[in-house]
Design a protein around this motif. Structure first.
Motif, PDB file in Angstrom:
ATOM      1  N   VAL A 123     -17.353  41.027 -26.039  1.00 49.57           N
ATOM      2  CA  VAL A 123     -17.147  40.325 -26.844  1.00 49.57           C
ATOM      3  C   VAL A 123     -17.235  38.968 -26.301  1.00 49.57           C
ATOM      4  O   VAL A 123     -16.619  38.778 -25.104  1.00 49.57           O
ATOM      5  CB  VAL A 123     -15.354  40.071 -27.394  1.00 49.57           C
ATOM      6  N   LEU A 124     -18.325  38.263 -27.328  1.00 45.49           N
ATOM      7  CA  LEU A 124     -18.783  36.677 -26.210  1.00 45.49           C
ATOM      8  C   LEU A 124     -18.328  36.186 -27.232  1.00 45.49           C
ATOM      9  O   LEU A 124     -18.079  35.524 -28.384  1.00 45.49           O
ATOM     10  CB  LEU A 124     -20.173  36.953 -26.001  1.00 45.49           C
ATOM     11  N   GLU A 125     -17.666  35.108 -26.260  1.00 52.31           N
ATOM     12  CA  GLU A 125     -16.862  33.432 -27.144  1.00 52.31           C
ATOM     13  C   GLU A 125     -17.310  32.388 -26.608  1.00 52.31           C
ATOM     14  O   GLU A 125     -17.046  31.908 -25.809  1.00 52.31           O
ATOM     15  CB  GLU A 125     -15.242  33.535 -26.951  1.00 52.31           C
ATOM     16  N   ASP A 126     -18.090  32.068 -27.348  1.00 51.82           N
ATOM     17  CA  ASP A 126     -18.534  30.520 -27.504  1.00 51.82           C
ATOM     18  C   ASP A 126     -19.825  30.639 -26.105  1.00 51.82           C
ATOM     19  O   ASP A 126     -19.831  29.920 -25.020  1.00 51.82           O
ATOM     20  CB  ASP A 126     -17.500  29.093 -27.462  1.00 51.82           C
ATOM     21  N   VAL A 127     -20.469  32.001 -25.016  1.00 48.94           N
ATOM     22  CA  VAL A 127     -21.118  31.608 -24.228  1.00 48.94           C
ATOM     23  C   VAL A 127     -22.050  30.863 -25.508  1.00 48.94           C
ATOM     24  O   VAL A 127     -23.244  31.740 -26.482  1.00 48.94           O
ATOM     25  CB  VAL A 127     -21.903  33.015 -24.195  1.00 48.94           C
ATOM     26  N   VAL A 128     -22.676  29.405 -24.545  1.00 53.50           N
ATOM     27  CA  VAL A 128     -24.529  28.939 -25.306  1.00 53.50           C
ATOM     28  C   VAL A 128     -25.289  28.785 -24.742  1.00 53.50           C
ATOM     29  O   VAL A 128     -25.870  27.804 -25.013  1.00 53.50           O
ATOM     30  CB  VAL A 128     -23.836  26.889 -25.752  1.00 53.50           C
ATOM     31  N   LEU A 198     -11.720  38.921 -19.192  1.00 53.03           N
ATOM     32  CA  LEU A 198     -11.415  38.435 -18.141  1.00 53.03           C
ATOM     33  C   LEU A 198     -11.466  37.305 -17.838  1.00 53.03           C
ATOM     34  O   LEU A 198     -11.636  36.285 -19.000  1.00 53.03           O
ATOM     35  CB  LEU A 198     -14.013  38.210 -18.017  1.00 53.03           C
ATOM     36  N   THR A 199     -10.274  36.154 -16.803  1.00 54.25           N
ATOM     37  CA  THR A 199      -9.302  35.415 -17.162  1.00 54.25           C
ATOM     38  C   THR A 199      -9.571  35.011 -15.754  1.00 54.25           C
ATOM     39  O   THR A 199      -8.978  35.997 -14.986  1.00 54.25           O
ATOM     40  CB  THR A 199      -8.824  35.357 -17.646  1.00 54.25           C
ATOM     41  N   LEU A 200      -9.155  33.313 -15.789  1.00 52.64           N
ATOM     42  CA  LEU A 200      -7.886  33.582 -14.002  1.00 52.64           C
ATOM     43  C   LEU A 200      -6.326  33.792 -14.217  1.00 52.64           C
ATOM     44  O   LEU A 200      -5.606  33.078 -13.660  1.00 52.64           O
ATOM     45  CB  LEU A 200      -8.254  32.500 -13.823  1.00 52.64           C
ATOM     46  N   ALA A 201      -5.806  34.343 -15.847  1.00 54.41           N
ATOM     47  CA  ALA A 201      -4.761  33.545 -15.649  1.00 54.41           C
ATOM     48  C   ALA A 201      -3.892  34.299 -14.754  1.00 54.41           C
ATOM     49  O   ALA A 201      -3.973  35.337 -14.416  1.00 54.41           O
ATOM     50  CB  ALA A 201      -4.357  34.785 -17.385  1.00 54.41           C
ATOM     51  N   ASP A 202      -2.740  33.673 -14.170  1.00 51.32           N
ATOM     52  CA  ASP A 202      -1.408  34.501 -13.673  1.00 51.32           C
ATOM     53  C   ASP A 202      -1.327  35.740 -14.103  1.00 51.32           C
ATOM     54  O   ASP A 202      -1.236  36.394 -13.016  1.00 51.32           O
ATOM     55  CB  ASP A 202      -0.600  33.347 -13.738  1.00 51.32           C
ATOM     56  N   LEU A 221     -15.239  38.176 -22.789  1.00 50.38           N
ATOM     57  CA  LEU A 221     -15.612  36.900 -22.258  1.00 50.38           C
ATOM     58  C   LEU A 221     -16.058  35.801 -22.256  1.00 50.38           C
ATOM     59  O   LEU A 221     -15.969  36.068 -23.625  1.00 50.38           O
ATOM     60  CB  LEU A 221     -16.896  37.706 -20.852  1.00 50.38           C
ATOM     61  N   GLY A 222     -15.603  34.548 -22.029  1.00 52.09           N
ATOM     62  CA  GLY A 222     -15.528  32.742 -22.555  1.00 52.09           C
ATOM     63  C   GLY A 222     -16.876  32.112 -22.223  1.00 52.09           C
ATOM     64  O   GLY A 222     -17.705  32.973 -21.256  1.00 52.09           O
ATOM     65  N   SER A 223     -16.961  30.908 -22.128  1.00 55.99           N
ATOM     66  CA  SER A 223     -17.498  29.803 -22.427  1.00 55.99           C
ATOM     67  C   SER A 223     -18.364  29.751 -20.754  1.00 55.99           C
ATOM     68  O   SER A 223     -17.750  29.938 -20.257  1.00 55.99           O
ATOM     69  CB  SER A 223     -17.628  28.570 -23.274  1.00 55.99           C
ATOM     70  N   SER A 229     -11.123  30.509 -24.913  1.00 54.70           N
ATOM     71  CA  SER A 229     -10.276  29.606 -25.609  1.00 54.70           C
ATOM     72  C   SER A 229      -8.591  30.621 -25.035  1.00 54.70           C
ATOM     73  O   SER A 229      -8.185  31.195 -24.638  1.00 54.70           O
ATOM     74  CB  SER A 229      -9.944  29.530 -26.687  1.00 54.70           C
ATOM     75  N   ALA A 230      -7.527  29.414 -25.504  1.00 62.44           N
ATOM     76  CA  ALA A 230      -6.284  30.380 -25.435  1.00 62.44           C
ATOM     77  C   ALA A 230      -5.483  30.996 -26.400  1.00 62.44           C
ATOM     78  O   ALA A 230      -5.277  31.854 -25.745  1.00 62.44           O
ATOM     79  CB  ALA A 230      -5.072  28.832 -25.914  1.00 62.44           C
ATOM     80  N   ARG A 231      -6.567  31.315 -27.082  1.00 56.84           N
ATOM     81  CA  ARG A 231      -6.239  31.804 -28.433  1.00 56.84           C
ATOM     82  C   ARG A 231      -6.773  33.312 -28.175  1.00 56.84           C
ATOM     83  O   ARG A 231      -6.026  34.020 -28.259  1.00 56.84           O
ATOM     84  CB  ARG A 231      -6.828  31.760 -29.636  1.00 56.84           C
ATOM     85  N   TRP A 232      -8.453  32.889 -27.719  1.00 54.55           N
ATOM     86  CA  TRP A 232      -8.353  34.511 -27.305  1.00 54.55           C
ATOM     87  C   TRP A 232      -8.048  35.627 -25.839  1.00 54.55           C
ATOM     88  O   TRP A 232      -7.946  36.606 -26.211  1.00 54.55           O
ATOM     89  CB  TRP A 232      -9.893  34.800 -27.242  1.00 54.55           C
ATOM     90  N   GLU A 233      -7.497  34.286 -25.042  1.00 52.26           N
ATOM     91  CA  GLU A 233      -6.868  34.853 -23.950  1.00 52.26           C
ATOM     92  C   GLU A 233      -5.549  35.076 -24.179  1.00 52.26           C
ATOM     93  O   GLU A 233      -5.159  36.453 -23.541  1.00 52.26           O
ATOM     94  CB  GLU A 233      -6.476  33.424 -23.147  1.00 52.26           C
ATOM     95  N   GLU A 234      -4.797  34.723 -25.180  1.00 51.85           N
ATOM     96  CA  GLU A 234      -3.685  35.285 -25.506  1.00 51.85           C
ATOM     97  C   GLU A 234      -3.763  36.932 -26.336  1.00 51.85           C
ATOM     98  O   GLU A 234      -2.960  37.389 -26.519  1.00 51.85           O
ATOM     99  CB  GLU A 234      -2.627  33.965 -25.883  1.00 51.85           C
TER     100      GLU A 234
END
Length: 267
Positions: A123-128, A198-202, A221-223, A229-234
């Motif tokens: 699932v891809l978010e804003d991979v431009v 996939l994130t660097l969140a604590d 996976l994000g941009s 984005s915070a929305r998708w990460e959360e």
């Protein structure tokens, strides 16, 4: 059989599908308006046709006709034969692989249709970046993933550069665009998938631990610049990280996809 049409004038209107291929914005408008996309190179053209996409036309230098003669025999679309120097003048770049095809796009399937029967999805978010999108499709296909979902602002998987970098994986990998960005991950979860960002969140855990025991997984996976984005990460059900060393905290999104897909495929 395709009609072989020799063209000597680079301004010939029959070559409109192939003009100015390096101008991304112009191509987006033209391809959207006419419902077409371009495939470049013998292998990619062959894979597109074998996947059932209908050709509008072909553009080839004479020396490439023999290599694709079997496909041309099965097509009713015209094949425009031009000198290699003129192909470069028309397209705006050196067509070193010799063959191009303009093909009809298909209506995109629904999210439910793409997810039906799938066990592992991306699932891809804003991979431009078109190169990254193509590489992600190639990674997913190579490592056994079943489908790709794209947020509305992701780059076009059927843009020429995406298709070329992905070696035509977009033709075999089911995919579609998510109609609703805000609630997208809830939609995927409702279809029975565990969404793993996939994130660097604590609170992110190592990817092997995160996907262990998961039946149906959706890697999120994000941009290229800011990640998710915070929305998708959360809203993802789990958060994962790829362990790094040497003070490096992240990989290019396509490289990260390859690592995450490899780990998830072995779960």
């Amino acid at each position: 059989m395709a009609d072989l049409v020799e063209i000597t004038d680079p301004a010939d209107p029959r070559l409109a599908d192939y003009r100015d291929l390096r101008d991304v914005e112009l191509r987006k408008n033209l391809e959207s308006e006419h419902g077409l996309f371009l495939a470049e190179g013998e292998k990619v053209v062959r894979r597109a046709l074998e996947a059932g996409f209908a050709a509008r036309s072909f553009l080839m230098a004479p020396r490439w006709l023999d290599g694709l003669s079997d496909l041309l025999e099965q097509s009713d679309a015209p094949c425009y034969v031009v000198p290699e120097a003129m192909a470069e003048e028309v397209t705006g770049f050196h067509v070193h692989r010799g063959a191009l095809a303009s093909l009809h796009r298909r209506t995109l399937p629904t999210v439910d249709e793409v997810l039906a029967g799938a066990r592992s999805v991306l699932v891809l978010e804003d991979v431009v970046d078109h190169t990254n999108v193509g590489a992600i499709f190639r990674c997913g296909a190579a490592l056994g993933f079943d489908a790709v979902l794209l947020a509305p602002r992701c780059a076009d998987p059927l843009y020429r550069r995406s298709v070329k970098v992905g070696m035509g994986a977009v033709f075999s990998m089911p995919w579609t665009r998510l109609p609703d960005w805000y609630g997208a991950l809830e939609t995927v979860a409702a279809a029975g998938f565990t969404t793993v960002a996939l994130t660097l969140a604590d609170d992110a855990t190592e990817i092997e631990e995160t996907v262990a025991g998961v039946d149906k997984v959706a890697l999120v996976l994000g941009s290229e610049g800011h990640g998710l984005s915070a929305r998708w990460e959360e809203s993802a059900q789990r958060r994962a990280i790829i362990p790094m060393s040497a003070g490096i905290d992240s990989l290019n999104v396509a490289a990260a996809t390859a690592v995450a897909c490899y780990v998830a495929a072995r779960r």
